[in-house]
Every structure is written in C-alpha cells, then in structure tokens.
Write a protein that holds these residues in place. Sequence first.
Motif, mmCIF file in Angstrom:
data_model
loop_
_atom_site.group_PDB
_atom_site.id
_atom_site.type_symbol
_atom_site.label_atom_id
_atom_site.label_comp_id
_atom_site.label_asym_id
_atom_site.label_seq_id
_atom_site.Cartn_x
_atom_site.Cartn_y
_atom_site.Cartn_z
ATOM 1 N N UNK A 198 46.738 -20.689 -26.058
ATOM 2 C CA UNK A 198 48.157 -20.926 -26.366
ATOM 3 C C UNK A 198 48.773 -19.683 -27.010
ATOM 4 N N UNK A 199 49.863 -19.186 -26.453
ATOM 5 C CA UNK A 199 50.509 -17.988 -26.995
ATOM 6 C C UNK A 199 51.906 -18.292 -27.520
ATOM 7 N N UNK A 200 52.366 -19.536 -27.322
ATOM 8 C CA UNK A 200 53.665 -19.974 -27.852
ATOM 9 C C UNK A 200 53.618 -21.483 -28.001
ATOM 10 N N UNK A 201 54.274 -21.997 -29.049
ATOM 11 C CA UNK A 201 54.171 -23.428 -29.325
ATOM 12 C C UNK A 201 55.355 -24.255 -28.811
ATOM 13 N N UNK A 202 56.578 -23.780 -28.989
ATOM 14 C CA UNK A 202 57.747 -24.546 -28.528
ATOM 15 C C UNK A 202 58.652 -23.659 -27.707
ATOM 16 N N UNK A 203 58.603 -23.785 -26.382
ATOM 17 C CA UNK A 203 57.709 -24.671 -25.632
ATOM 18 C C UNK A 203 56.281 -24.128 -25.605
ATOM 19 N N UNK A 204 55.340 -25.020 -25.294
ATOM 20 C CA UNK A 204 53.933 -24.628 -25.227
ATOM 21 C C UNK A 204 53.702 -23.740 -24.007
ATOM 22 N N UNK A 205 53.216 -22.517 -24.254
ATOM 23 C CA UNK A 205 52.882 -21.582 -23.177
ATOM 24 C C UNK A 205 51.401 -21.234 -23.293
ATOM 25 N N UNK A 206 50.676 -21.428 -22.194
ATOM 26 C CA UNK A 206 49.223 -21.246 -22.170
ATOM 27 C C UNK A 206 48.873 -20.194 -21.128
ATOM 28 N N UNK A 207 47.950 -19.299 -21.486
ATOM 29 C CA UNK A 207 47.420 -18.322 -20.532
ATOM 30 C C UNK A 207 45.989 -18.708 -20.163
ATOM 31 N N UNK A 208 45.699 -18.756 -18.864
ATOM 32 C CA UNK A 208 44.340 -19.086 -18.458
ATOM 33 C C UNK A 208 43.964 -18.350 -17.180
ATOM 34 N N UNK A 209 42.937 -17.528 -17.263
ATOM 35 C CA UNK A 209 42.506 -16.729 -16.117
ATOM 36 C C UNK A 209 41.664 -17.524 -15.133
ATOM 37 N N UNK A 210 42.290 -18.500 -14.485
ATOM 38 C CA UNK A 210 41.601 -19.254 -13.418
ATOM 39 C C UNK A 210 41.721 -18.440 -12.141
ATOM 40 N N UNK A 211 40.784 -17.523 -11.931
ATOM 41 C CA UNK A 211 40.957 -16.468 -10.935
ATOM 42 C C UNK A 211 40.310 -16.752 -9.592
ATOM 43 N N UNK A 212 39.638 -17.894 -9.442
ATOM 44 C CA UNK A 212 39.045 -18.247 -8.160
ATOM 45 C C UNK A 212 39.110 -19.761 -7.953
ATOM 46 N N UNK A 213 38.669 -20.223 -6.783
ATOM 47 C CA UNK A 213 38.810 -21.640 -6.442
ATOM 48 C C UNK A 213 38.073 -22.545 -7.429
#
Length: 433
Positions: A308-323
């Motif tokens: 989580x990099x921001x709370x309001x609004x909630x912003x999430x970073x996730x390196x889902x880089x493959x299937x």
Amino acid sequence: MLVKNYAEALSFIHGRTKFKKSPTLQRMQRFVKALGHPEKQFPIIHITGTNGKGSTVAFLRELLQQQGLRVGTYTSPFIVKFNERIEIDGKMISDEEIVSLVNQVGPVALQLDQQLAAAEGGPTEFEILTAMMFVYFAKAQLDLALIEVGIGGTFDSTNVVTPLLSVITTVAYDHTELLGPTIASIAQHKAGIIKEGCPVVVGNVPAPALKVIRQRAATLNAPLYIFNEDYHVQRLVKSSWGEDFSYAGLGERFGKLHTDLAGHFQVENAAVAVTSYLVWAHQNHSVIKRREVQAALGKTCWPGRFEPVNQEPLIILDGAHNQAAIDELVLSLKQDFRGRHVYILIAILADKQPREMLAELAQLANTTVIATTFNGPRKVADVQAMAANNQLIQYEKQWQPALVKTVQQMSTDDVLLVTGSLYFISEVRQFFK
C-alpha cells in the motif's frame, strides 16, 4: 581496464551480453576459478522458484537477522536502485563498492573474453554481477548468504555454489523459451540446484513438478521438506492489513503468526521461509524462540509486493508479472476486496502471457482494467491491440495520465491496484516515494 565512477561501472555491467545461445555453467566455473573461488568462502542458502523468491528471501533474512546473524542477500530485479540486488543486513551495497568490484572483476572478464573468443565469448551481464556478489560477500565475514537464482536453476550462474540448503518456492509457466514448454521441463531446471546430500525445502508446487523434484532429490540423497506433507500452514481471519496464519512443521507449532505482506500467497512464502529457517536451526543446533520468529515475520517488508502506497483512496502496488502471479492476485482480490470496486492499472512485458493475463483480470466482477505501457528494459506488450479486441479492457498509452485520471474518478472506498511487470512497478513506485 579502469572505471572511474558509478556511472561507468553500471555502463560496463549493462554493456555485457544478456544471454548466450548455449546454456552452460562452464564459463561461470572458469570465472570463479580465476577469481580464487570466492563462492566457497561463506555459507549459502540457494533459492529458486517461478514466483515468491524475493518475499521468501525477505522473510528468511529477518528470521536469521533476529538471531544476530550477519546476512547477505542477492536478489533481482531491483525496485528503486540497482544496488538493492546485493545487500548485507538489508543495507544495499554502496556506489563506491560497485566501482571497486567492477575494477576487480572486470579485468578477469576481459581476459575470459579473449580466452573464449572462439566459443561464445566471455561472461554475461548476470555472470558479471554474480561474480561481483561472490567477491563482495567473501570479504564481508557473513554468517550466511541468501542467493536467489536469476532464471531456472541448472544453468543459472549462481549454480556454481554448494549450499547448506536449497529452496524451491513455486513452479509455474515463465521463461518457457529458455526452460521448456511444460511444468515438468521447468521443474527439471529448478531441481538443478539440488546438490548431493543437501536438504531441500519445497513450496506449493504442482504434482508434475513435485514428481521431478522427488526424482532428483532421491538420486542425490537430498532430504526433502514438502509443503502440505512435512509442514502445514493455515490462513486465519485477519484483524489488520497483512495476513494472520498458523504454522506446524518440523516438530514446531506456531498458533498465530502475522505478516504485513498481504495476499494469501505470502502465507505460503512465509511458510517456506519458516521451514527453511527451522532446517537451518536444526543443522546448527540453534534454539527456536517463538517470540523471535513472530517478531521477524511481523517486521518483514518487501517493496512492490501488494504494497500500500496511499490510504485514501487505497493504492496498492503489486508486481504480478506472469500468469501464475495473476492467478494468485485474482484469488486475493476475490477474498479481500469483495464489495469494493477495484481499478487495475497494468503494464506487461511482451515475453510473458499478456493476452491471457489481461483476459483473466477482465473477467473479475467490480473491476475496471486499464492496460498501459511504460519504458521497459525489454519489449513491452502491445496492449492497445488487445484492448481493442476486448470491450472489458480500457487502454491508455501513458501510465502517468492514466493514473491521475483514474484517481480523479475514484471514491474513497475504491481501490487502485497497479500491477504487471516489476520494472513497471519500480517506475510507478518512484511517483509515490
């Protein structure tokens, strides 16, 4: 040769060939021999897997540091700065040390260029960096190094080591052009890190992969510790951000453990790390202290993984880089964000499975999928054409205006998930830090 500064050092590293046509360890074996075998001068845990390697390393590093150990880590890719790939006790290698190591390792690489000119030439970029890591760790008086495989296992440049313990986190489709088209062929490469008599911790892998791993381990008399056989984990109802879970295995039981790393897959990564730690502890006759295990998992962080990099609004970073990572991400979204609208901003490298990844996300209820691009180090997927053929996918050429536009239309209860390539996550993360 002599590099004078950090920029020149990076230029030398990145200027090397990325891949060779023929997979072999012979070039790396000659490299470390010429350097005096630095890889033999410190104890190692060797870690491979399609996904989950980085998080497992992060958990395991905290578990070991909690014992007062000096721990080196070698991981890829980096999220903020190149130097993150080589760290000691969570502190990245300095620019000055990078320069010094290039000046030590570079001349040897150039000699090998000449000696191997008739073959395929000297060391690759990853082999140069791996050699630098070996030299750096050899003089650092480490108690233990956690070394992550780059790609596969058998022919990866890190596979010149003889570790205390081998770890295989997951096996799924990725890098099929190098590792083969089946789960069994990919597992064959991963199992290549198993060494004679060396214990192996295995995560949640498909049955065809486990069969290959069992065969390799049996041939080499390597003891196996297998997920859902030798150790078990159960996800608990969570009371805050992250995951709560119980663990049982290797004669130990933990009724409640917590990690701030969110996503049900992180529970499995944590279980692999705890099991690896327990195997190491038993090898070294170390006393298992419940409170220290809880503390280590509780303070583990790993940037760009459901972060989580921001709370309001909630912003999430996730390196889902493959299937396989997208499959796990979809499960987490269904479990944890039911009833909330999720905007998904995604950019994918072309050599993954972009069409399938986008299609799976587009089928989720209560989501808006926005496909975009970024300045990647390798070719980025042509998502514009994919979006044109799927009404459930929007397209924005540049991620920056797409991000601003999305945030402007979100309510405070909505969620923005930025996902895809880890290189993309690295670029976006700088926007928030």
